[in-house]
Motif scaffolding. Structure first.
Motif, short mmCIF file in Angstrom:
data_model
loop_
_atom_site.label_atom_id
_atom_site.label_comp_id
_atom_site.label_asym_id
_atom_site.label_seq_id
_atom_site.Cartn_x
_atom_site.Cartn_y
_atom_site.Cartn_z
N ARG A 1 2.41 1.66 -3.46
CA ARG A 1 1.39 2.13 -4.40
C ARG A 1 1.12 3.63 -4.21
O ARG A 1 0.99 4.38 -5.18
N SER A 2 1.05 4.05 -2.96
CA SER A 2 0.80 5.46 -2.67
C SER A 2 1.94 6.34 -3.17
O SER A 2 1.71 7.40 -3.77
N GLN A 3 3.19 5.87 -2.95
CA GLN A 3 4.35 6.64 -3.41
C GLN A 3 4.35 6.76 -4.93
O GLN A 3 4.63 7.84 -5.49
N ARG B 1 0.83 -1.21 0.00
CA ARG B 1 0.00 0.00 0.00
C ARG B 1 0.86 1.26 0.00
O ARG B 1 0.57 2.23 -0.71
N ASN B 2 1.96 1.24 0.77
CA ASN B 2 2.84 2.41 0.81
C ASN B 2 3.52 2.64 -0.53
O ASN B 2 3.64 3.78 -1.00
N ASP C 1 1.77 6.50 -6.98
CA ASP C 1 0.65 7.34 -7.43
C ASP C 1 0.93 8.83 -7.19
O ASP C 1 0.57 9.68 -8.02
N ASP C 2 1.58 9.13 -6.05
CA ASP C 2 1.84 10.53 -5.72
C ASP C 2 3.02 11.11 -6.49
O ASP C 2 3.16 12.34 -6.58
#
Length: 264
Positions: free
Chosen positions: A17-19, A14-15, A21-22
């Motif tokens: 994926r967030s990195q 999840r981390n 995407d951001d």
């Protein structure tokens, strides 16, 4: 055993994926590979329950992912701060140099021209020194590749040891499973053999029992026949005895009567 799923890898996915995407521009089109491969591993093996495996994976993530990322971020942050700081300092010095040049150009007969030129020279030398420092910083290789290489080597060594231990345990488990399977087969064979022996003993015992019952019935029949014969003989003996006693009584009565007539 309570269920213990791979929560740490899921959180890492999840981390990542967030990195990605951001920071899509930084990671590029292939950035999703950072988490899709991990997602596939989790989907394939997150069947649980896990205990020791989950602890090992969580420790490996902390040691070789989180800690390494922190060190990389720290190194990159320090480098960027140093470079940004030097860049701003160079800009400020160039502004001062321009200001001194403007002052010198505006008044050719300026009585403070020599001090201004000295200050401008000093500023130019400082700018040159800062450029040289930036050049040196750029030439110095980042410690990140060496860090990644070293930590990757540590991870491979630890992982290889762990894999060998797991394979040894797997081999031991396989041998124990085969031993248990062999023991179960032997126990089943022993049980079947004992059941056959018990069945044979029961059949033999039943056959002997039926034979003895037949013998008992024959013996009882013979005893009854002999008892019946004994009773018949006893009855005949009684009749003969009664007849004999009656004859003796008749004899005694006849004898007494005859003796009385003789005396008269």
């Amino acid at each position: 055993m309570a269920a213990c799923h791979l929560d740490a890898p899921r959180e890492l996915s999840r981390n990542l994926r967030s990195q990605v995407d951001d920071n899509a521009e930084f990671f590029g089109e292939r950035g999703s590979l950072l988490h899709t491969g991990l997602d596939e591993v989790i989907d394939e093996f997150d069947k649980g329950p896990f205990q020791e495996e989950s602890i090992v994976i969580n420790g490996a993530i902390r040691e070789y992912v989180v800690t390494v990322f922190d060190e990389i971020q720290k190194d990159s942050t320090n480098h960027c701060l140093l470079m940004d700081g030097r860049k701003q300092e160079i800009k400020d010095l160039l502004d001062k140099v321009r200001c001194r040049s403007s002052e010198l150009g505006s008044e050719p007969l300026n009585p403070d021209r020599l001090p201004l030129e000295d200050r401008r020279t000093i500023l130019v030398n400082k700018v040159w020194s800062l450029h040289e420092e930036r050049t040196r910083l750029v030439a110095v290789p980042s410690r990140v590749p060496d860090l990644l290489h070293a930590r990757l080597g540590q991870f491979k060594e630890v992982n290889d040891t762990h894999v060998r231990e797991l394979r040894d345990r797997q081999s031991l488990h396989r041998r124990e499973a085969l031993s248990c399977q062999s023991s179960c087969t032997q126990q089943e064979q022993y049980l079947q053999r004992k059941l056959r022996e018990c069945h044979s003993l029961v059949e033999a015992s039943g056959s002997r029992e039926r034979s003895m019952e037949t013998e008992l019935e024959r013996t009882i029949s013979e005893v009854c026949d002999k008892l019946r014969t004994a009773l018949q003989l006893a009855e005949k003996i009684r009749i003969e005895r009664v007849g004999a006693e009656s004859s003796m009584m008749e004899r005694d009565a006849t004898q007494a009567s005859m003796q009385g007539h003789i005396r008269m």
